[in-house]
Design an enzyme around this catalytic site. Sequence first.
Site, PDB file in Angstrom:
ATOM      1  CE  LYS A  58      -2.404  -2.739  -0.477  1.00 20.10           C
ATOM      2  NZ  LYS A  58      -2.506  -4.194  -0.445  1.00 20.10           N
ATOM      3  CB  ALA A 191      -4.616 -11.259 -14.097  1.00 19.63           C
ATOM      4  N   GLY A 192      -4.367 -11.919 -10.432  1.00 23.89           N
ATOM      5  CA  GLY A 192      -5.162 -11.843  -9.205  1.00 23.89           C
ATOM      6  C   GLY A 192      -4.832 -10.543  -8.496  1.00 23.89           C
ATOM      7  CB  VAL A 193      -5.264  -9.527  -4.940  1.00 27.21           C
ATOM      8  CG1 VAL A 193      -5.604  -8.210  -4.308  1.00 27.21           C
ATOM      9  CG2 VAL A 193      -6.406 -10.489  -4.809  1.00 27.21           C
ATOM     10  CD  GLU A 213      -5.932 -15.523 -14.060  1.00 28.13           C
ATOM     11  OE1 GLU A 213      -5.228 -14.892 -13.262  1.00 28.13           O
ATOM     12  OE2 GLU A 213      -6.413 -16.657 -13.801  1.00 28.13           O
ATOM     13  CB  VAL A 248       2.262 -20.462 -17.748  1.00 34.40           C
ATOM     14  CG1 VAL A 248       3.755 -20.339 -17.519  1.00 34.40           C
ATOM     15  CG2 VAL A 248       1.595 -19.091 -17.729  1.00 34.40           C
ATOM     16  CB  SER A 280       1.274 -12.760  -8.231  1.00 36.01           C
ATOM     17  OG  SER A 280       1.007 -12.296  -9.553  1.00 36.01           O
ATOM     18  CG  HIS A 455     -24.119  17.646  -0.299  1.00 35.75           C
ATOM     19  ND1 HIS A 455     -24.114  16.906  -1.461  1.00 35.75           N
ATOM     20  CD2 HIS A 455     -24.038  18.949  -0.655  1.00 35.75           C
ATOM     21  CE1 HIS A 455     -24.051  17.737  -2.497  1.00 35.75           C
ATOM     22  NE2 HIS A 455     -24.000  18.982  -2.037  1.00 35.75           N
TER      23      HIS A 455
HETATM   24  P1  FAD Z   1       1.354 -14.240   8.172  1.00 32.65           P
HETATM   25  O1  FAD Z   1       1.187 -12.777   8.084  1.00 32.65           O
HETATM   26  O2  FAD Z   1       1.899 -14.968   7.017  1.00 32.65           O
HETATM   27  O3  FAD Z   1       2.266 -14.489   9.448  1.00 32.65           O
HETATM   28  C1  FAD Z   1       2.662 -15.766   9.833  1.00 32.65           C
HETATM   29  C2  FAD Z   1       3.919 -15.654  10.668  1.00 32.65           C
HETATM   30  O4  FAD Z   1       4.203 -16.920  11.225  1.00 32.65           O
HETATM   31  C3  FAD Z   1       5.143 -15.260   9.856  1.00 32.65           C
HETATM   32  O5  FAD Z   1       5.722 -14.120  10.415  1.00 32.65           O
HETATM   33  C4  FAD Z   1       6.066 -16.469   9.941  1.00 32.65           C
HETATM   34  O6  FAD Z   1       7.442 -16.105  10.028  1.00 32.65           O
HETATM   35  C5  FAD Z   1       5.608 -17.102  11.240  1.00 32.65           C
HETATM   36  N1  FAD Z   1       5.867 -18.541  11.306  1.00 32.65           N
HETATM   37  C6  FAD Z   1       5.510 -19.493  10.402  1.00 32.65           C
HETATM   38  N2  FAD Z   1       5.874 -20.710  10.839  1.00 32.65           N
HETATM   39  C7  FAD Z   1       6.485 -20.531  12.039  1.00 32.65           C
HETATM   40  C8  FAD Z   1       7.071 -21.407  12.978  1.00 32.65           C
HETATM   41  N3  FAD Z   1       7.057 -22.733  12.812  1.00 32.65           N
HETATM   42  N4  FAD Z   1       7.643 -20.861  14.088  1.00 32.65           N
HETATM   43  C9  FAD Z   1       7.653 -19.517  14.290  1.00 32.65           C
HETATM   44  N5  FAD Z   1       7.084 -18.651  13.432  1.00 32.65           N
HETATM   45  C10 FAD Z   1       6.498 -19.141  12.328  1.00 32.65           C
HETATM   46  N6  FAD Z   1      -4.439  -8.862   3.117  1.00 32.65           N
HETATM   47  C11 FAD Z   1      -5.327  -7.874   3.364  1.00 32.65           C
HETATM   48  O7  FAD Z   1      -6.272  -8.084   4.121  1.00 32.65           O
HETATM   49  N7  FAD Z   1      -5.186  -6.632   2.786  1.00 32.65           N
HETATM   50  C12 FAD Z   1      -4.164  -6.348   1.954  1.00 32.65           C
HETATM   51  O8  FAD Z   1      -4.063  -5.228   1.463  1.00 32.65           O
HETATM   52  C13 FAD Z   1      -3.230  -7.360   1.660  1.00 32.65           C
HETATM   53  N8  FAD Z   1      -2.188  -7.126   0.855  1.00 32.65           N
HETATM   54  C14 FAD Z   1      -1.273  -8.105   0.611  1.00 32.65           C
HETATM   55  C15 FAD Z   1      -0.232  -7.839  -0.256  1.00 32.65           C
HETATM   56  C16 FAD Z   1       0.704  -8.816  -0.529  1.00 32.65           C
HETATM   57  C17 FAD Z   1       1.825  -8.507  -1.461  1.00 32.65           C
HETATM   58  C18 FAD Z   1       0.596 -10.087   0.106  1.00 32.65           C
HETATM   59  C19 FAD Z   1       1.623 -11.149  -0.135  1.00 32.65           C
HETATM   60  C20 FAD Z   1      -0.439 -10.367   0.964  1.00 32.65           C
HETATM   61  C21 FAD Z   1      -1.402  -9.377   1.224  1.00 32.65           C
HETATM   62  N9  FAD Z   1      -2.482  -9.615   2.049  1.00 32.65           N
HETATM   63  C22 FAD Z   1      -3.402  -8.626   2.289  1.00 32.65           C
HETATM   64  C23 FAD Z   1      -2.669 -10.912   2.721  1.00 32.65           C
HETATM   65  C24 FAD Z   1      -2.160 -10.833   4.180  1.00 32.65           C
HETATM   66  O9  FAD Z   1      -0.812 -10.448   4.169  1.00 32.65           O
HETATM   67  C25 FAD Z   1      -2.336 -12.161   4.849  1.00 32.65           C
HETATM   68  O10 FAD Z   1      -3.688 -12.564   4.766  1.00 32.65           O
HETATM   69  C26 FAD Z   1      -1.945 -12.069   6.322  1.00 32.65           C
HETATM   70  O11 FAD Z   1      -0.612 -11.662   6.466  1.00 32.65           O
HETATM   71  C27 FAD Z   1      -2.158 -13.402   7.017  1.00 32.65           C
HETATM   72  O12 FAD Z   1      -1.855 -13.264   8.350  1.00 32.65           O
HETATM   73  P2  FAD Z   1      -1.350 -14.496   9.229  1.00 32.65           P
HETATM   74  O13 FAD Z   1      -1.089 -13.925  10.579  1.00 32.65           O
HETATM   75  O14 FAD Z   1      -2.297 -15.611   9.091  1.00 32.65           O
HETATM   76  O15 FAD Z   1      -0.011 -14.971   8.544  1.00 32.65           O
HETATM   77  P1  NAI Z   2      -4.864 -14.660  -6.223  1.00 32.78           P
HETATM   78  O1  NAI Z   2      -5.535 -15.910  -5.840  1.00 32.78           O
HETATM   79  O2  NAI Z   2      -5.516 -13.369  -5.934  1.00 32.78           O
HETATM   80  O3  NAI Z   2      -4.564 -14.662  -7.775  1.00 32.78           O
HETATM   81  C1  NAI Z   2      -3.804 -15.661  -8.384  1.00 32.78           C
HETATM   82  C2  NAI Z   2      -4.176 -15.713  -9.839  1.00 32.78           C
HETATM   83  O4  NAI Z   2      -3.249 -16.521 -10.499  1.00 32.78           O
HETATM   84  C3  NAI Z   2      -5.560 -16.313 -10.069  1.00 32.78           C
HETATM   85  O5  NAI Z   2      -6.313 -15.455 -10.896  1.00 32.78           O
HETATM   86  C4  NAI Z   2      -5.257 -17.650 -10.709  1.00 32.78           C
HETATM   87  O6  NAI Z   2      -6.243 -18.067 -11.620  1.00 32.78           O
HETATM   88  C5  NAI Z   2      -3.946 -17.346 -11.411  1.00 32.78           C
HETATM   89  N1  NAI Z   2      -3.121 -18.520 -11.659  1.00 32.78           N
HETATM   90  C6  NAI Z   2      -2.926 -19.590 -10.869  1.00 32.78           C
HETATM   91  N2  NAI Z   2      -2.067 -20.450 -11.449  1.00 32.78           N
HETATM   92  C7  NAI Z   2      -1.703 -19.903 -12.626  1.00 32.78           C
HETATM   93  C8  NAI Z   2      -0.836 -20.303 -13.668  1.00 32.78           C
HETATM   94  N3  NAI Z   2      -0.153 -21.455 -13.604  1.00 32.78           N
HETATM   95  N4  NAI Z   2      -0.713 -19.506 -14.736  1.00 32.78           N
HETATM   96  C9  NAI Z   2      -1.389 -18.342 -14.826  1.00 32.78           C
HETATM   97  N5  NAI Z   2      -2.228 -17.912 -13.871  1.00 32.78           N
HETATM   98  C10 NAI Z   2      -2.375 -18.673 -12.776  1.00 32.78           C
HETATM   99  O7  NAI Z   2      -3.414 -14.756  -5.550  1.00 32.78           O
HETATM  100  P2  NAI Z   2      -2.255 -13.683  -5.419  1.00 32.78           P
HETATM  101  O8  NAI Z   2      -2.484 -12.528  -6.314  1.00 32.78           O
HETATM  102  O9  NAI Z   2      -0.999 -14.456  -5.522  1.00 32.78           O
HETATM  103  O10 NAI Z   2      -2.442 -13.194  -3.942  1.00 32.78           O
HETATM  104  C11 NAI Z   2      -2.438 -14.142  -2.897  1.00 32.78           C
HETATM  105  C12 NAI Z   2      -3.414 -13.770  -1.834  1.00 32.78           C
HETATM  106  O11 NAI Z   2      -2.922 -12.698  -1.034  1.00 32.78           O
HETATM  107  C13 NAI Z   2      -4.750 -13.266  -2.369  1.00 32.78           C
HETATM  108  O12 NAI Z   2      -5.617 -14.318  -2.698  1.00 32.78           O
HETATM  109  C14 NAI Z   2      -5.273 -12.494  -1.200  1.00 32.78           C
HETATM  110  O13 NAI Z   2      -5.885 -13.376  -0.303  1.00 32.78           O
HETATM  111  C15 NAI Z   2      -4.004 -11.924  -0.587  1.00 32.78           C
HETATM  112  N6  NAI Z   2      -3.826 -10.529  -1.019  1.00 32.78           N
HETATM  113  C16 NAI Z   2      -4.776  -9.623  -0.650  1.00 32.78           C
HETATM  114  C17 NAI Z   2      -4.678  -8.320  -1.053  1.00 32.78           C
HETATM  115  C18 NAI Z   2      -5.751  -7.373  -0.660  1.00 32.78           C
HETATM  116  O14 NAI Z   2      -6.576  -7.726   0.185  1.00 32.78           O
HETATM  117  N7  NAI Z   2      -5.786  -6.160  -1.213  1.00 32.78           N
HETATM  118  C19 NAI Z   2      -3.560  -7.834  -1.856  1.00 32.78           C
HETATM  119  C20 NAI Z   2      -2.641  -8.886  -2.218  1.00 32.78           C
HETATM  120  C21 NAI Z   2      -2.783 -10.165  -1.795  1.00 32.78           C
END
Ligand code: FAD
Ligand code: NAI
Length: 476
Positions: A58, A191-193, A213, A248, A280, A455
Amino acid sequence: MARSFDVVVIGAGPAGYVAAIRAAQLGLNTACIEKWRTPEGEYALGGTCLNVGCIPSKALLESSENYERALHRLGVHGVSVTGVSFDLKAMLARKNQIVRKMTGGIAGLFRKNRIAWLQGHARLASGGTTWKLEVEGEKGSETIEAKHVVIATGSRARHLDGIEVDNRIVCDNEGALDFDSVPRRLGVIGAGVIGLELGSVWRRLGAEVRLLEALPEFLGAADESIAQEAWKVFTRPGALEIELGVKVGAISRDKRGVTVAYQTADGKAAKLACDRLIVSIGRVPNTEGLGAENVGLRIDAKGFIEVDKNCRTSLPRVFAVGDVVRGPMLAHKGEDEGVMVAEIIAGQHGHVNYDAIPWVMYTMPEIAWVGKTEQQLKAEGVAYRSGRFPFAYNGRALGRDESEGFIKMLADAQTDRILGVHAIGSLASELISEAVVAIEFGASSEDIARICHAHPSMSEVMREAALAVDKRSLNG
Ligand code: FAD
Ligand code: NAI
C-alpha cells in the site's frame, strides 16, 4: 524447569499478534513465537502483512499513484507541474521506514501487554495436559509448555515448478516490492490481487506490464459487473495488458531476462519476453516443520490445518487462525479469528461473521465488496433487487476528479435485507465499511437510504445505490 504459559501463539502476523494481544488483555500469561528475520538478519514481528504484504504494497501504491497524478492528472485542476520525476530509492526507503515503524510498534504493544516474544522456529513436540513446544532460536533451542496453543503460521507465495524464484529477476511478492530499478518490460503470471496491485505500481512508474492469467474470466471472485468495469479501466491503451485463458509452459532465463512460453486461449503458441517476472499465482499455508506429525494435528489435502467454525483444530486446546486455515487469505479475517480464539480460551463467546468480511483491491479505481455477488445469488436462487449509482453524478467525486466507477447494492426482494454491496471507484476501500456495518446489523437498503450522509461526500453514492434498489435515486 521449562517456562510455562497459558497461551502460546506460533506466528506474529496479523492473526497471531492480535490473538496474543487479546489473550494478554484477558489476563492470560501469553507468549508468541516468531521466526521472521529482516534482510538485515534482525528478528521482526508482523508476518507477511507488515513485512512483505499489505503495508509495503500500500505504501508503494500510494507513492506511485502520487507520481502518476502529478504526471497526468493535475492539469485538469489548472495546476501545471513540469519536470516531474521520482527517486525510486527514496520511495523504497519510505516504504521500508513505514514497515519498520509498524513492526516496531508491535514490539511495543507486546511490551505493553507483557507478552513474551520468543525468537525462533516453533515445533509442536508432544501433548498431554500441557503442550510442549520446541523453540529453535539463534542461541539454541528451548522447550516451553503451554496450556493452549494458537497456530498462526500464515502462508507463503506459491511458486511454479521448474523456475526458481530468486527475487531479483523472477520474483514473488518479496522481490516485487523491492526492485532496484523499474523494469522496462515486466511480466506477471497470475492476474489476481497481487498481480494487479503490484503490476499497477510498476506500470505507473514506467514499466510495460503484461499479465498472463490461466482462467478464462477476469476477477472471477468479484461481481461480474465490477469485473467488467475493472477490465475496461485496467486494460485501456497504455494501461495493463492482460491475457486470459493462457496455459503457461516453459520459463527460461538468459542474460536479457526471462522468456515465458505459453499457449493462448485459442491454442496458439506464444512468448512473453520480459526483464523481470512476478509470479503471483496464489499462496500456500505454512505447516512444514511445525511438528504436526508429532502430535497428530490434522491437515487437509491442500495443506491447511483443519478447523471448525471456531478455529478449533483436531487437538484439544489447540486452535489455528489466519492464512493457515480455510477462508479468504486476508489480514482482517485472521485478526478477527485471533480475537475470537483468545476470547474462547478465556471462557468468553468469541465469534467471526464470515458473511461480513470485506474484500478490497487497492488498484485505481479501487475495488471493494462485502456479501454476495449477483452471480452467487442467481446460483442460490435467491430473489433480489439491485440498485446501482455512478460516481460520475456525485459532486465530491467530480471535484476530486475521481468520478469513475459505481456502487451496486443487492437486497433481498422480500425483506429488503442487504445481501451484498460492490464498489469500484476511488476510496472504495473506505466506503465499503458502511456496507459491512449494514450487513453486520442486518440492515435493509431502506435503512441506508434513510440515513443522513454528509454532502458533498463520496458516501452519498452508497445512499443513492440504496435508493436505486427501490428505483428512487434522487440525483440520477
Ligand atoms: P502471516 O502474516 O503470514 O504471518 C505468519 C507468521 O508466522 C510469519 O511471520 C512467519 O514467520 C511465522 N511462522 C511461520 N511458521 C512458524 C514457525 N514454525 N515458528 C515460528 N514462526 C512461524 N491482506 C489484506 O487483508 N489486505 C491487503 O491489502 C493485503 N495485501 C497483501 C499484499 C501482498 C503482497 C501479500 C503477499 C499479501 C497481502 N495480504 C493482504 C494478505 C495478508 O498479508 C495475509 O492474509 C496475512 O498476512 C495473514 O496473516 P497471518 O497472521 O495468518 O499470517
Ligand atoms: P490470487 O488468488 O488473488 O490470484 C492468483 C491468480 O493466479 C488467479 O487469478 C489464478 O487463476 C492465477 N493462476 C494460478 N495459477 C496460474 C498459472 N499457472 N498460470 C497463470 N495464472 C495462474 O493470488 P495472489 O495474487 O498471488 O495473492 C495471494 C493472496 O494474497 C490473495 O488471494 C489475497 O488473499 C491476498 N492478497 C490480498 C490483497 C488485498 O486484500 N488487497 C492484496 C494482495 C494479496
